[in-house]
Structure formats: C-alpha cells, structure tokens
Design a protein around this motif. Structure first.
Motif, mmCIF file in Angstrom:
data_model
loop_
_atom_site.group_PDB
_atom_site.id
_atom_site.type_symbol
_atom_site.label_atom_id
_atom_site.label_comp_id
_atom_site.label_asym_id
_atom_site.label_seq_id
_atom_site.Cartn_x
_atom_site.Cartn_y
_atom_site.Cartn_z
ATOM 1 N N THR A 1 0.882 -1.163 0.000
ATOM 2 C CA THR A 1 0.000 0.000 0.000
ATOM 3 C C THR A 1 0.919 1.213 0.000
ATOM 4 O O THR A 1 2.120 1.081 0.246
ATOM 5 C CB THR A 1 -0.915 0.040 1.239
ATOM 6 N N VAL A 2 0.386 2.395 -0.210
ATOM 7 C CA VAL A 2 1.268 3.560 -0.335
ATOM 8 C C VAL A 2 1.344 4.372 0.957
ATOM 9 O O VAL A 2 2.415 4.677 1.467
ATOM 10 C CB VAL A 2 0.784 4.491 -1.477
ATOM 11 N N GLY A 3 0.185 4.707 1.504
ATOM 12 C CA GLY A 3 0.153 5.747 2.536
ATOM 13 C C GLY A 3 0.410 5.257 3.953
ATOM 14 O O GLY A 3 0.972 5.989 4.769
ATOM 15 N N GLY A 4 -0.008 4.031 4.268
ATOM 16 C CA GLY A 4 0.026 3.568 5.655
ATOM 17 C C GLY A 4 1.415 3.202 6.123
ATOM 18 O O GLY A 4 2.320 2.962 5.316
ATOM 19 N N SER A 5 1.591 3.146 7.434
ATOM 20 C CA SER A 5 2.889 2.743 7.956
ATOM 21 C C SER A 5 2.983 1.214 7.938
ATOM 22 O O SER A 5 2.035 0.523 7.610
ATOM 23 C CB SER A 5 3.124 3.317 9.346
ATOM 24 N N ARG A 6 4.150 0.720 8.331
ATOM 25 C CA ARG A 6 4.447 -0.701 8.129
ATOM 26 C C ARG A 6 3.426 -1.642 8.776
ATOM 27 O O ARG A 6 3.181 -2.739 8.304
ATOM 28 C CB ARG A 6 5.848 -0.971 8.697
ATOM 29 N N GLY A 7 2.836 -1.189 9.886
ATOM 30 C CA GLY A 7 1.877 -2.055 10.588
ATOM 31 C C GLY A 7 0.430 -1.759 10.253
ATOM 32 O O GLY A 7 -0.470 -2.227 10.946
ATOM 33 N N SER A 8 0.180 -0.987 9.221
ATOM 34 C CA SER A 8 -1.209 -0.600 8.926
ATOM 35 C C SER A 8 -1.954 -1.749 8.241
ATOM 36 O O SER A 8 -1.356 -2.742 7.825
ATOM 37 C CB SER A 8 -1.233 0.659 8.060
ATOM 38 N N ALA A 9 -3.274 -1.587 8.114
ATOM 39 C CA ALA A 9 -4.110 -2.673 7.584
ATOM 40 C C ALA A 9 -3.971 -2.782 6.067
ATOM 41 O O ALA A 9 -3.723 -1.801 5.378
ATOM 42 C CB ALA A 9 -5.568 -2.421 7.959
ATOM 43 N N ASP A 10 -4.166 -4.019 5.582
ATOM 44 C CA ASP A 10 -3.992 -4.300 4.153
ATOM 45 C C ASP A 10 -5.105 -3.757 3.267
ATOM 46 O O ASP A 10 -4.865 -3.401 2.116
ATOM 47 C CB ASP A 10 -3.962 -5.823 3.933
ATOM 48 N N THR A 11 -6.349 -3.750 3.777
ATOM 49 C CA THR A 11 -7.472 -3.549 2.846
ATOM 50 C C THR A 11 -7.965 -2.109 2.769
ATOM 51 O O THR A 11 -9.054 -1.858 2.276
ATOM 52 C CB THR A 11 -8.656 -4.471 3.228
ATOM 53 N N VAL A 12 -7.176 -1.168 3.247
ATOM 54 C CA VAL A 12 -7.588 0.244 3.189
ATOM 55 C C VAL A 12 -7.716 0.707 1.734
ATOM 56 O O VAL A 12 -7.123 0.113 0.832
ATOM 57 C CB VAL A 12 -6.556 1.138 3.912
ATOM 58 N N ARG A 13 -8.498 1.772 1.519
ATOM 59 C CA ARG A 13 -8.575 2.340 0.165
ATOM 60 C C ARG A 13 -7.249 3.013 -0.148
ATOM 61 O O ARG A 13 -6.867 3.998 0.491
ATOM 62 C CB ARG A 13 -9.703 3.376 0.077
ATOM 63 N N ASP A 14 -6.515 2.452 -1.083
ATOM 64 C CA ASP A 14 -5.202 3.006 -1.430
ATOM 65 C C ASP A 14 -4.738 2.414 -2.758
ATOM 66 O O ASP A 14 -5.180 1.333 -3.154
ATOM 67 C CB ASP A 14 -4.176 2.647 -0.329
ATOM 68 N N VAL A 15 -3.837 3.112 -3.400
ATOM 69 C CA VAL A 15 -3.138 2.587 -4.562
ATOM 70 C C VAL A 15 -2.260 1.438 -4.064
ATOM 71 O O VAL A 15 -1.805 1.468 -2.921
ATOM 72 C CB VAL A 15 -2.260 3.702 -5.159
ATOM 73 N N ARG A 16 -2.025 0.429 -4.900
ATOM 74 C CA ARG A 16 -1.115 -0.657 -4.506
ATOM 75 C C ARG A 16 0.151 -0.608 -5.347
ATOM 76 O O ARG A 16 0.089 -0.421 -6.571
ATOM 77 C CB ARG A 16 -1.767 -2.032 -4.701
ATOM 78 N N GLY A 17 1.302 -0.795 -4.690
ATOM 79 C CA GLY A 17 2.560 -0.926 -5.405
ATOM 80 C C GLY A 17 2.673 -2.329 -5.979
ATOM 81 O O GLY A 17 2.147 -3.297 -5.395
ATOM 82 N N PHE A 18 3.341 -2.457 -7.099
ATOM 83 C CA PHE A 18 3.497 -3.750 -7.793
ATOM 84 C C PHE A 18 4.921 -3.756 -8.341
ATOM 85 O O PHE A 18 5.165 -3.344 -9.465
ATOM 86 C CB PHE A 18 2.445 -3.820 -8.912
ATOM 87 N N SER A 19 5.884 -4.166 -7.481
ATOM 88 C CA SER A 19 7.294 -4.089 -7.860
ATOM 89 C C SER A 19 7.828 -5.470 -8.197
ATOM 90 O O SER A 19 7.611 -6.415 -7.438
ATOM 91 C CB SER A 19 8.132 -3.567 -6.687
ATOM 92 N N VAL A 20 8.539 -5.563 -9.293
ATOM 93 C CA VAL A 20 9.096 -6.852 -9.710
ATOM 94 C C VAL A 20 10.589 -6.692 -9.978
ATOM 95 O O VAL A 20 10.998 -5.815 -10.742
ATOM 96 C CB VAL A 20 8.416 -7.366 -11.002
ATOM 97 N N LYS A 21 11.384 -7.521 -9.312
ATOM 98 C CA LYS A 21 12.829 -7.550 -9.576
ATOM 99 C C LYS A 21 13.124 -8.818 -10.369
ATOM 100 O O LYS A 21 12.838 -9.932 -9.910
ATOM 101 C CB LYS A 21 13.605 -7.540 -8.249
#
Ligand code: HDE
Length: 702
Positions: free
Chosen positions: A115-135
C-alpha cells in the motif's frame, strides 16, 4: 524453508542459497561461543546488581535495540514473494534484453506488493493505490519494474512528489488519519492540483480496494524505451494482468476486513503459495514506434495519461508465476531495494519527468533506509550474474576482494575488471538527441487534465459509478473546509456534469448549475472491471455447520469445489470437531469469532435438522448469511439448510424453496443431494458479486 513451503527447484534464485540459515543446534553468541543460560542475566547474588562481564546480555540487548530500520517513506506496508518469469516468444525484434529473448528461459523474480500511505503495521485492505514491484534476476543483471496497480499518477513532475506525499500522509499536528486519504489536507492539495484529476477518479474507484493481491492488475505507468540489437528504439508501456481477473472488495467489506484481519492480503498471498495455488500474472506491452510519439492527443511522457488499448493494443509477452514464500520477512521483503534505474541492455528510459525524478530518488532512499551503499549486495538484492567493480569499502562490505588494484585504468592488475563494448554486452545508453534551454516549465502538451478522467468515468458500469460517487461522499465527507469541497465539485464538473451533481449532493455543496466541459462521450472497455476474467478458482467458501449436520452434503459440495480450485472451510460456534447426523467427526476450521463472512467469497449451508436449528438460534450464523448477502456474494443451501437462509430474511428473495439458480447468486435445493446445486453454485461464485440484489446501498457503499 518450511516443509509446506513449495519450491519449484528449477526457478530458485541460486544467489540467495549460500545465505540461508536454519535454526542450528546450539545457541551461541555471534562469536560462536556456546551459551549456557539465556534466561538470567549475570548478577552479584540473586537479588544483586548486574555485572558488566555479561557479554551475552550486552550482545543480545544491543542487537535488539537496533532491530528496526527506517520504514519506507511511502509503500511501507508490503508483502513479498519469489517466483519466475517466462516469455511466451522471443521479443528480440524489439529488445536485446536476454531474459525476453528465449521462451525456454525462466528468470527468477522477487515481487513486493504494497500500500502507499500507511505505515508498516497498517491494515492491508484500506482504500489506497497498490505498489506492484518486480525484480528480475536476469543473466545480464537485475532489472526492476517498479509499478502500481493504477496506470496513471497524481502528478507530472517528480519535484511535486514530497508535496503530494505530505498531503496523503497523516496530518503533521496530530498524526491522523492512518492509511487513509479521507482527510482535509489531502483533498486541499488535490483541489489545487488539476493534473491529479485522472488519478483521483481511479483512486475513488474499486481499483483501490483489491479483493486479493492475486486479483490485481499492475502497470509500469511511465513510457519506457526498448532498444533492439540493431539499435532501433521504440516506446513501451507495461501491463500485468492477473489470470484470476481483476476483482475488488466492496468498501464496507474492506473496512470490516481491516479490523477482522488486518493482514488479509498478506495472508491470502502467503496461503495461496503455501497451498501450491500459485498466483499468476501475464505481462503485456504496448509498443509505440518512435515516429508515432506525437500522434496522440496527449503526451506519452505525461504520467497522468494512459494509452487507451483501442489505440495501441496490449500484446501479451510472458507470464510470471509466484511459487515460493520468503523465508524471512526482514531479510527479503523489508531489505529488498527496488530502483527504476535498475535496467539491463535493451531497456532504457523515456524523458517522462516523473520517471526521471525516480531515477534519482530510489537509490537515495535505499542509502538512507538500508544505511550503506553496500545494500546492493544483501542476499535479496544481489544479481545472479557475476559483478565486479572498483567500488570499495563502506559500511558492511560483505565481499572480500582479493585484487591488489582498485582503480581503472591499471597495469598492475592487467587492467581488470575491463569495460565491455555493446557487442560484449556493455550497457550503452540510447543516443537520444536532446536540445533545449534550461527552464522550469511544463510542456504545453502536458496542460490538458480532464479528458482521460472523463474517459475513465464513461467506461465504468453503473455499479462502478455508484461506488465511485459513494467513495467521494466518504472521502470529502471527512473534509470540514467548505472551500475545499466546493473546489472539488467544480473539478468534478470538468469531468462530467452528472458526476459533479451526484457528488455535490452528498457533501453539502450546491449542485453546479452549468456544464463546464462537455462530456466527449468516449469510453474504453479495458478500464472497467466488468469484463474481467470470471472464475471460481482461487476463491474461498465458508460452510456453516453445527452438530447434526449432514456429512454427505458437505462432502459432495467440498469435492465439487475442490475440483474447481475453490477452498472450503467449515465454520461453527466452537473450534474442535462437530458430530454429523450419522456420527462422523468433522473438523471445524474457523469459528464465528475467527472466521467472519468478509474473509470468504461465498457461503454454503448444508442440511441436517439439528444443525440448522442450532445455527438459527445463533445470531452470528444469521448475521454471517446477511453480511454475505449484503456484500453480493454467492450463497447456497441444501436440504434443511434452506431454512437458515429463510431465517436471515434476505431482502427481495422470497421463493427460496423453488430456486435452483437465480439471477441473484442464491442457489438452493430442498433435496438432500447437494451435488445437484454444485455446478450452479460454482458458476455463482465465479461471478464474484451479484449486483442485482436489493440491499441497502447506502450502507454497503458508504
Ligand atoms: Fe515511488 N517511491 N516515487 N512511485 N514507489 C518509493 O522508494 C518516488 C512513483 C513505487 O516495494 C520509495 O524504496 C518518487 C510512481 C513503488 O519497495 C521512494 C516519485 C510509481 C514503491 C519513491 C514516485 C511508484 C515505491 C520509498 C515521483 C508507480 C515501493 C521507498 C516521481 C509507477 C517499492 C523506496 C518497494 C517506493 C519515490 C512515484 C511506485 C521514496 C520521487 C509513479 C511500487 O524512493
């Protein structure tokens, strides 16, 4: 590696192997000295002060005191997985990137969703953009596609990034709200930045409420460049399409999940991989010839614009399979360092000013977060191919370099390591011709901000539009300042007059009287979720049961679900086992306390007079049905199970006895032969949601 943790041995990232460490037999200090007591510190007498000689205590505590590193300034909450990427066919015509050249090559990948806005311990299902990073750990070095699940971005120029992020994050005086854009400072900023309009439409849509990370699209967002062996360059846009389709939570469900299971997405990803039900995504590209760069009515360097698939089709080029969970969250998911500047020969950048800023910022942030330029050689960040250079020392250098020289050119070390020509695989930047005056200005081709926002709105289904309007009511409903709300309604009036009027109605703003911009009436199929892949595979069903349940009915439905790739769990009042009508012990997977309806995609109620009697008396069982109904999920019942559905008094559903399959996703049979309804139930699950239901929309959507 846990026993259940399935690994496809062929696609393991071998570079990680030497660093994996099991628990070991004996507890030792970091110096390897065996420890004989780790429960009592060394003291002068049992009640006396501690003694400095206690090196074990000192080491244990000082390490503990330093366990945390700065969390990512954005995308702090994330979940990772290993896997591989395999191209469908050679893309050599377009790029000399080796990992795209040969369909027999499986390139190991590590993916981090966030997720973008929340801190490391925040909830998964909040309304937010999702990052999709692939190495991609390719034979030519590491290549990162650091994308999002939305194809456009808020801003056009990277210099605005700190501003938008400050506005999204909790407000600086009281540090509220966590992981939410529903607050005054975010909308204040947005109301003053017209270029954000297109992204805001996506933000308010169902895209920011993915059902699972397995059902989410990914986009490279920027226009990139591919260069082939002859040096010919073309522009490309990346698209990841999940094979399970693109599906979302309804907002009420997402909010409840955030409390019932804040790790819902992370757990789902982990469990799916653990069960061998590997998430899969197809990589597609839109390829634009250099000479077509200016043929669109927007600028392909402007990250607030997408290229409609009607103009440039998405060409599928390969598939990514996520088949292994990380062994250690911190070492892998937390320490992985993505950088859009990590490219391999055959892949290059465009002049998108947002991308250009990112080429600087990610390296900078990793230096801060991981604390040393040697972060590149942490196990999760190491390339799988050999790497040599004269960069030396620095904190936590992990390599023991054995050469005498560390400069170039040199004669004492045979002038090694040597540079490589393009033919030998050396990275050569595309010799793009550039000229211009130094200016702090935007191109006039970046100045139109509404047309694609309208395109997006026009492309949504009626229910998706309802959701978007309700999301705006929620978000702007939390903004006290009338001026901000007025400005936002004016902004939406530039997108579509009807949209502006509907939003105005819910947020105490007078409806705009005049049309500001005439809706162009164009739409694009690919922007809506309504036509996405519909499959029951990968879904989860709750079977509500109590003592006296008909075991045969559970068995026959379970079997059919399993064959369709659907997971089923028995939910009852207490953990342990229940006894079926014919005396069989049935394992309870979850209770009504640990297994809420929001965690499942569908519900089935098997027959058994005693079981149904008990469930009817249990308010939580009835609520479970109600909530699944309210969230438009498939519901099935057989035998006496139909009575529980009746007790739930589902609005607008009257003929439960005679229904086998209806247009509302409710599948029932009075017969004790549950297999009769299995096929219809599986079809109903595949639909994901049944929007025809009469539910209190305001409650569900708001
Ligand atoms: Fe990022 N972004 N970003 N971003 N971003 C970071 O890098 C930044 C942007 C994205 O799973 C940071 O390692 C700037 C667009 C993802 O580890 C930081 C700009 C897109 C992740 C950063 C953008 C993204 C990040 C914070 C404006 C979609 C998580 C921690 C030009 C294409 C990566 C870190 C992971 C993370 C900077 C805009 C996606 C600060 C300056 C556009 C998926 O470097």
């Amino acid at each position: 590696m846990t026993e259940q943790n399935h690994v496809n041995e062929n696609t393991k990232n071998e570079a990680l192997e030497p660093y994996r460490q099991d628990a070991g037999d004996k507890l030792t200090t970091n110096q390897g000295v065996k420890v004989n007591d780790t429960d009592n510190s060394l003291k002068a007498g049992t009640r006396g002060p501690s003694i400095r000689d206690d090196f074990h205590f000192q080491e244990k505590l000082t390490h503990f005191d330093r366990e945390r590193i700065p969390e990512r300034v954005v995308h702090a909450r994330g979940s990772g997985a290993h896997g591989y990427f395999q191209p469908y066919q050679s893309m050599a015509e377009f790029t000399k990137a080796k990992f795209l050249k040969d369909p027999s090559i499986k390139t190991p990948v590590f993916v981090r969703f966030s997720t973008v806005g929340g801190s490391r311990g925040s909830a998964d299902t909040v309304r937010d953009v999702r990052g999709f990073s692939v190495k991609f750990y390719t034979e030519d070095g590491n290549y990162d596609i650091v994308g999002n699940n939305i194809p456009v971005f808020f801003i056009q120029d990277a210099i605005k990034f700190p501003d938008i992020v400050h506005a999204i994050k909790p407000e600086p005086d009281h540090e509220m709200p966590q992981a939410s854009t529903a607050h005054p400072s975010f909308w204040d900023f947005i109301s003053l930045i017209p270029e954000s309009t297109h992204m805001i439409m996506w933000l308010l849509s169902d895209r920011t409420l993915p059902r699972t990370l397995r059902m989410m699209q990914g986009f490279g967002v920027h226009t990139f460049r591919w260069v082939n062996a002859e040096g010919k360059s073309r522009f490309v846009k990346y698209h990841w399409k999940p094979l399970l389709g693109v599906h979302s939570n309804v907002f009420d469900e997402a909010q409840k999940l955030a409390g019932k299971d804040p790790d819902f997405h992370r757990r789902d990803l982990w469990d799916s991989i653990d069960m061998g039900d590997y998430p899969e995504y197809e990589l597609g590209v839109q390829i634009i010839e250099e000479e077509d760069e200016h043929k669109f009515d927007f600028d392909i360097l402007d990250a607030t614009k997408l290229i409609p698939e009607e103009l440039v089709p998405v060409r599928p080029i390969g598939k990514m399979v996520l088949n292994r969970n990380p062994d250690n969250f911190f070492a892998e998911t937390e320490q992985v360092a993505f950088q859009p500047s990590n490219v391999v020969p055959g892949i290059d950048f465009s002049d998108d000013p947002l991308l250009q800023g990112r080429l600087f910022s990610y390296h900078d942030t990793q230096l801060h977060r991981l604390g040393s330029p040697n972060f590149v050689h942490l196990p999760i960040n190491r390339p799988v191919c050999p790497f040599h250079n004269n960069q030396q020392d620095g904190r936590m250098q992990m390599e023991v370099k054995t050469t005498r020289v560390n400069y170039s050119p040199n004669s004492l070390g045979e002038n090694l390591p040597a540079v490589s020509s393009a033919e030998e695989g050396g990275y050569v930047h595309y010799p793009e011709r550039v000229e211009g005056h130094k200016v702090r200005e935007r191109s006039p081709s970046f100045k139109e901000h509404f047309s694609q926002a309208t395109l997006f709105w026009n492309s949504l289904s009626p229910i998706e539009k309802d959701h978007l309007v309700a999301a705006a009511h929620f978000e702007l409903g939390k903004v006290g300042d009338q001026g901000v709300r007025d400005r936002m309604v004016d902004r939406f009036n530039h997108v579509d007059h009807e949209l502006a009027k509907r939003i105005a109605q819910g947020i105490g703003v007078a409806a705009p009287s005049a049309i500001t911009v005439q809706n162009h009436g164009q739409s694009s199929e690919a922007l809506s979720q309504k036509n996405t892949t519909k499959t029951a595979k990968g879904r989860k069903v709750a079977i509500l049961a109590a003592n006296g349940v008909e075991a045969a009915q559970i068995m026959s439905i379970k079997q059919a679900l399993k064959a369709a790739g659907v997971v089923a769990e028995v939910v009852s009042q207490f953990k342990g086992t229940i006894k079926s009508a014919d005396g069989k012990e049935i394992e309870v997977d979850k209770t009504f306390l640990t297994g809420a309806s929001v965690m499942f995609d569908a519900v089935y109620v098997p027959g058994g007079a005693k079981s149904i009697q008990a469930l009817q008396m249990n308010g939580e069982a009835v609520d479970f049905i109600h909530e699944a109904f309210k969230h438009y999920k498939a519901i099935a019942a057989s035998g006496e199970g139909v009575e529980l559905l009746k007790a739930a008094n589902l609005q607008g559903v009257s003929r439960l006895d005679s229904y086998v399959q209806d247009d509302q996703g409710i599948v029932t049979t009075r017969s004790a032969d549950a297999s009769e309804i299995a096929k219809s139930f599986i079809n109903a699950i595949a639909q994901h949601r049944h929007w025809n239901r009469l539910v209190h929309k305001d409650k569900v959507l708001a």
